[in-house]
Design a protein around this motif. Structure first.
Motif, PDB file in Angstrom:
ATOM      1  N   PRO A  62       0.821  -1.201   0.000  1.00 35.26           N
ATOM      2  CA  PRO A  62       0.000   0.000   0.000  1.00 35.26           C
ATOM      3  C   PRO A  62       0.852   1.247   0.000  1.00 35.26           C
ATOM      4  CG  PRO A  62       0.052  -0.983   2.170  1.00 35.26           C
ATOM      5  CD  PRO A  62       0.760  -1.927   1.268  1.00 35.26           C
ATOM      6  N   GLY A  63       0.232   2.342  -0.398  1.00 36.27           N
ATOM      7  CA  GLY A  63       0.899   3.636  -0.389  1.00 36.27           C
ATOM      8  C   GLY A  63      -0.131   4.732  -0.505  1.00 36.27           C
ATOM      9  N   ALA A  64       0.315   5.986  -0.563  1.00 37.63           N
ATOM     10  CA  ALA A  64      -0.589   7.116  -0.630  1.00 37.63           C
ATOM     11  C   ALA A  64      -0.300   7.928  -1.875  1.00 37.63           C
ATOM     12  CB  ALA A  64      -0.422   7.994   0.614  1.00 37.63           C
ATOM     13  N   ALA A  65      -1.341   8.532  -2.400  1.00 33.42           N
ATOM     14  CA  ALA A  65      -1.179   9.389  -3.566  1.00 33.42           C
ATOM     15  C   ALA A  65      -0.698  10.766  -3.149  1.00 33.42           C
ATOM     16  CB  ALA A  65      -2.516   9.506  -4.319  1.00 33.42           C
ATOM     17  N   PRO A  85      -1.089  -3.717 -26.608  1.00 36.67           N
ATOM     18  CA  PRO A  85      -0.660  -4.238 -25.303  1.00 36.67           C
ATOM     19  C   PRO A  85      -1.697  -3.972 -24.230  1.00 36.67           C
ATOM     20  CG  PRO A  85       1.154  -3.111 -26.392  1.00 36.67           C
ATOM     21  CD  PRO A  85      -0.056  -2.866 -27.224  1.00 36.67           C
ATOM     22  N   PRO A  86      -1.930  -4.923 -23.330  1.00 37.49           N
ATOM     23  CA  PRO A  86      -2.996  -4.763 -22.335  1.00 37.49           C
ATOM     24  C   PRO A  86      -2.664  -3.680 -21.316  1.00 37.49           C
ATOM     25  CG  PRO A  86      -1.687  -6.709 -21.850  1.00 37.49           C
ATOM     26  CD  PRO A  86      -1.219  -6.204 -23.186  1.00 37.49           C
ATOM     27  N   PRO A  87      -3.666  -2.906 -20.903  1.00 40.26           N
ATOM     28  CA  PRO A  87      -3.424  -1.891 -19.865  1.00 40.26           C
ATOM     29  C   PRO A  87      -3.060  -2.547 -18.536  1.00 40.26           C
ATOM     30  CG  PRO A  87      -5.519  -1.532 -21.008  1.00 40.26           C
ATOM     31  CD  PRO A  87      -5.043  -2.887 -21.389  1.00 40.26           C
ATOM     32  N   LEU A  88      -2.502  -1.749 -17.650  1.00 41.38           N
ATOM     33  CA  LEU A  88      -2.210  -2.195 -16.288  1.00 41.38           C
ATOM     34  C   LEU A  88      -3.198  -1.556 -15.328  1.00 41.38           C
ATOM     35  CD1 LEU A  88       1.696  -2.001 -15.936  1.00 41.38           C
ATOM     36  CD2 LEU A  88       0.279  -3.945 -16.618  1.00 41.38           C
ATOM     37  N   LEU A  89      -3.741  -2.371 -14.443  1.00 38.49           N
ATOM     38  CA  LEU A  89      -4.581  -1.880 -13.358  1.00 38.49           C
ATOM     39  C   LEU A  89      -3.749  -1.919 -12.084  1.00 38.49           C
ATOM     40  CD1 LEU A  89      -7.328  -0.878 -12.409  1.00 38.49           C
ATOM     41  CD2 LEU A  89      -8.013  -3.273 -12.062  1.00 38.49           C
ATOM     42  N   ILE A  90      -3.458  -0.746 -11.542  1.00 42.69           N
ATOM     43  CA  ILE A  90      -2.560  -0.616 -10.393  1.00 42.69           C
ATOM     44  C   ILE A  90      -3.402  -0.361  -9.152  1.00 42.69           C
ATOM     45  CG2 ILE A  90      -0.580   0.643  -9.461  1.00 42.69           C
ATOM     46  CD1 ILE A  90      -0.008   1.556 -12.363  1.00 42.69           C
ATOM     47  N   GLU A 141     -15.172  -5.626 -18.699  1.00 39.99           N
ATOM     48  CA  GLU A 141     -15.420  -4.732 -17.577  1.00 39.99           C
ATOM     49  C   GLU A 141     -14.602  -5.171 -16.367  1.00 39.99           C
ATOM     50  OE1 GLU A 141     -19.510  -4.270 -16.608  1.00 39.99           O
ATOM     51  OE2 GLU A 141     -20.034  -3.257 -18.489  1.00 39.99           O
ATOM     52  N   TYR A 142     -14.053  -4.187 -15.657  1.00 46.16           N
ATOM     53  CA  TYR A 142     -13.255  -4.444 -14.459  1.00 46.16           C
ATOM     54  C   TYR A 142     -13.649  -3.435 -13.389  1.00 46.16           C
ATOM     55  CZ  TYR A 142     -10.348  -6.730 -18.006  1.00 46.16           C
ATOM     56  OH  TYR A 142      -9.901  -7.512 -19.047  1.00 46.16           O
ATOM     57  N   PRO A 143     -13.605  -3.825 -12.135  1.00 48.98           N
ATOM     58  CA  PRO A 143     -13.843  -2.842 -11.063  1.00 48.98           C
ATOM     59  C   PRO A 143     -12.753  -1.772 -11.085  1.00 48.98           C
ATOM     60  CG  PRO A 143     -13.998  -5.097 -10.231  1.00 48.98           C
ATOM     61  CD  PRO A 143     -13.446  -5.199 -11.607  1.00 48.98           C
ATOM     62  N   PHE A 144     -13.150  -0.532 -10.883  1.00 47.51           N
ATOM     63  CA  PHE A 144     -12.227   0.596 -10.840  1.00 47.51           C
ATOM     64  C   PHE A 144     -12.625   1.475  -9.664  1.00 47.51           C
ATOM     65  CE2 PHE A 144     -10.392   4.631 -12.651  1.00 47.51           C
ATOM     66  CZ  PHE A 144      -9.076   4.212 -12.649  1.00 47.51           C
ATOM     67  N   ARG A 145     -12.116   1.093  -8.517  1.00 50.04           N
ATOM     68  CA  ARG A 145     -12.537   1.711  -7.266  1.00 50.04           C
ATOM     69  C   ARG A 145     -11.639   2.889  -6.900  1.00 50.04           C
ATOM     70  NH1 ARG A 145     -13.029  -3.935  -6.462  1.00 50.04           N
ATOM     71  NH2 ARG A 145     -10.885  -4.020  -5.692  1.00 50.04           N
ATOM     72  N   PRO A 146     -12.082   3.716  -5.947  1.00 47.43           N
ATOM     73  CA  PRO A 146     -11.217   4.808  -5.474  1.00 47.43           C
ATOM     74  C   PRO A 146      -9.859   4.278  -5.013  1.00 47.43           C
ATOM     75  CG  PRO A 146     -13.440   5.114  -4.662  1.00 47.43           C
ATOM     76  CD  PRO A 146     -13.420   3.761  -5.321  1.00 47.43           C
ATOM     77  N   GLY A 147      -8.798   4.946  -5.424  1.00 49.31           N
ATOM     78  CA  GLY A 147      -7.445   4.508  -5.123  1.00 49.31           C
ATOM     79  C   GLY A 147      -6.822   3.678  -6.220  1.00 49.31           C
ATOM     80  N   ASP A 148      -7.626   3.204  -7.205  1.00 48.61           N
ATOM     81  CA  ASP A 148      -7.098   2.432  -8.327  1.00 48.61           C
ATOM     82  C   ASP A 148      -6.531   3.366  -9.394  1.00 48.61           C
ATOM     83  OD1 ASP A 148      -7.965   0.237  -6.989  1.00 48.61           O
ATOM     84  OD2 ASP A 148      -9.625  -0.234  -8.341  1.00 48.61           O
ATOM     85  N   GLN A 149      -5.617   2.830 -10.198  1.00 44.04           N
ATOM     86  CA  GLN A 149      -5.020   3.603 -11.283  1.00 44.04           C
ATOM     87  C   GLN A 149      -4.884   2.720 -12.515  1.00 44.04           C
ATOM     88  OE1 GLN A 149      -1.538   6.941 -11.921  1.00 44.04           O
ATOM     89  NE2 GLN A 149      -1.431   5.607 -10.154  1.00 44.04           N
ATOM     90  N   TRP A 154       7.854   0.232  -7.649  1.00 41.87           N
ATOM     91  CA  TRP A 154       7.790   1.638  -7.250  1.00 41.87           C
ATOM     92  C   TRP A 154       6.732   1.896  -6.186  1.00 41.87           C
ATOM     93  CZ3 TRP A 154       7.315   3.095 -13.088  1.00 41.87           C
ATOM     94  CH2 TRP A 154       8.539   2.807 -13.721  1.00 41.87           C
ATOM     95  N   GLY A 155       5.766   1.021  -6.086  1.00 42.73           N
ATOM     96  CA  GLY A 155       4.665   1.283  -5.182  1.00 42.73           C
ATOM     97  C   GLY A 155       3.688   2.275  -5.794  1.00 42.73           C
ATOM     98  N   PRO A 156       2.541   2.486  -5.158  1.00 50.14           N
ATOM     99  CA  PRO A 156       1.551   3.429  -5.694  1.00 50.14           C
ATOM    100  C   PRO A 156       2.119   4.847  -5.784  1.00 50.14           C
ATOM    101  CG  PRO A 156       0.586   2.030  -3.993  1.00 50.14           C
ATOM    102  CD  PRO A 156       2.061   1.785  -3.945  1.00 50.14           C
TER     103      PRO A 156
END
Length: 384
Positions: free
Chosen positions: A7-10, A274-279, A310-318, A346-348
């Motif tokens: 985990p990390g902070a934005a 190329p497939p996107p990355l869900l971080i 479709e994929y979940p994209f919740r708060p904090g996701d990138q 690198w972490g979030p």
């Protein structure tokens, strides 16, 4: 594939300002100091050499050395200084190691004439170099302006979504290429595209412009993401038909269309890209589709409708969208750039810091030898 994370902070970031006009790059510091070092070396050698070795004759080359880093006025001034300095060395017995003065000795007079001729040539060389550098700076500036027109600035904030973009051209002299991206806020949510045109040069830029123009219109008109992709494909096919006499029909575009509606999910249509990355705070996931569509302009190979994942994209996701210039960068041993592992290590990070880190890491990994254009979009869902 999935890798565990931590985990990390934005954080926050600032937009980097662009250039205000054509700027001629300054010569390297060592090149600007080279005339000084050259004169110092001659002053050291002159008293140490026999009379038969007039080292001061080496000053003849000083105007040409100066021309590599300075303009014609400076070269002219250095030429006059060199002739005077040669006369001082020739007429100073204590410093030149001679019992008498040789100011007007024929060999030294010949040196004065040669220095003047070399100075004239050096002045012409400096003027030509400055003119070429200004032309190159203007070309690069125009290319940057064209790039901004083609890939206008993305909206950095759309509701709870933050967006940042990165573009790197493999050609340093003309910072424009066939990679493309766009982010369009619509009534259906934020819609994005990132793509890579096959080939290089003007046709690749024209193809990218066609695709972006079609996407910007379709993003507002079509209620379904698959319909957006189909409409862009139709526009590409029409352009190919109009340019049947060229190799436009052989040019295709790999692309990913993404849509973030007004709820916590993201929709993806992948057209051979190329497939996107869900971080996420707990890991990095490649959003691979089970049935990717063929690249755009090859729609005749598609036997069914575009598949929407479709994929979940919740708060904090990138979400990180990128072109193959990222994953095909190679190190000195020829190994491809391991993007998911790097991002995980690198972490979030907030979007701007993520792209800046990616930019720096690509240059270090490839030893400043990127062989393909590179584009990336970072899309961050802010916490509620």
């Amino acid at each position: 594939m999935r890798w565990p994370g931590r985990p990390g902070a934005a954080g926050h970031w600032t937009e980097q300002p662009g250039s205000g006009g054509p700027q001629v790059p300054a010569a390297p510091a060592w090149m600007r100091w080279l005339p000084v070092f050259y004169i110092a070396g001659i002053l050291v050698l002159e008293p140490l050499t026999p009379v038969q070795w007039p080292v001061s004759f080496l000053l003849i080359a000083l105007p040409v050395i100066t021309a590599f880093a300075y303009g014609p006025v400076a070269v002219g001034a250095i030429t006059a200084f060199t002739i005077v300095f040669e006369g001082i060395l020739a007429g100073t017995p204590c410093c030149a190691g001679r019992p008498v003065s040789y100011v007007w000795e024929r060999h030294y007079v010949t040196a004065y004439v040669c220095t003047a001729l070399v100075g004239i040539l050096g002045t012409i060389l400096a003027a030509h170099r400055v003119r070429r550098e200004r032309t190159l700076a203007t070309v690069r500036f125009v290319a940057e302006i064209a790039q901004r027109v083609l890939l206008g600035p993305v909206p950095h904030r759309v509701g709870p979504i933050q967006v940042e973009a990165l573009y790197l051209s493999a050609a340093a002299e003309a910072r424009i290429g066939g990679d493309l991206y766009e982010a369009v806020p619509t009534t259906y949510g934020l819609r994005l595209v990132i793509g890579d045109v096959r080939g290089k040069g003007l046709l690749a830029v024209e193809t990218a412009a066609t695709l972006l123009g079609a996407f910007r219109e379709a993003a507002h008109d079509e209620p379904d993401l698959a319909a957006v992709a189909r409409r862009v494909e139709t526009s590409m096919n029409r352009r190919s038909a109009r340019l049947a006499g060229s190799d436009m029909g052989e040019r295709f575009v790999t692309a990913v269309f993404a849509e973030i509606p007004h709820r916590h999910l993201v929709r993806i249509v992948n057209c051979g890209h190329p497939p996107p990355l869900l971080i996420r705070p707990d890991g990095v996931t490649e959003l691979e589709t089970a049935d990717p569509a063929p690249p755009l302009n090859l729609g005749m190979l598609l036997t069914q409708a575009y598949q929407i994942d479709e994929y979940p994209f919740r708060p904090g996701d990138q979400l990180l969208l990128y072109t193959d210039g990222v994953t095909e960068a190679r190190d000195s041993a020829g190994a491809f750039y391991p993007l998911p592992q790097r991002v995980l290590s690198w972490g979030p990070l907030p979007p701007r810091e993520l792209l800046d880190r990616l930019h720096h890491d690509l240059l270090v990994y490839s030893n400043n030898r990127l062989h393909d254009d590179t584009a990336a979009l970072a899309v961050y869902h802010m916490p509620d």
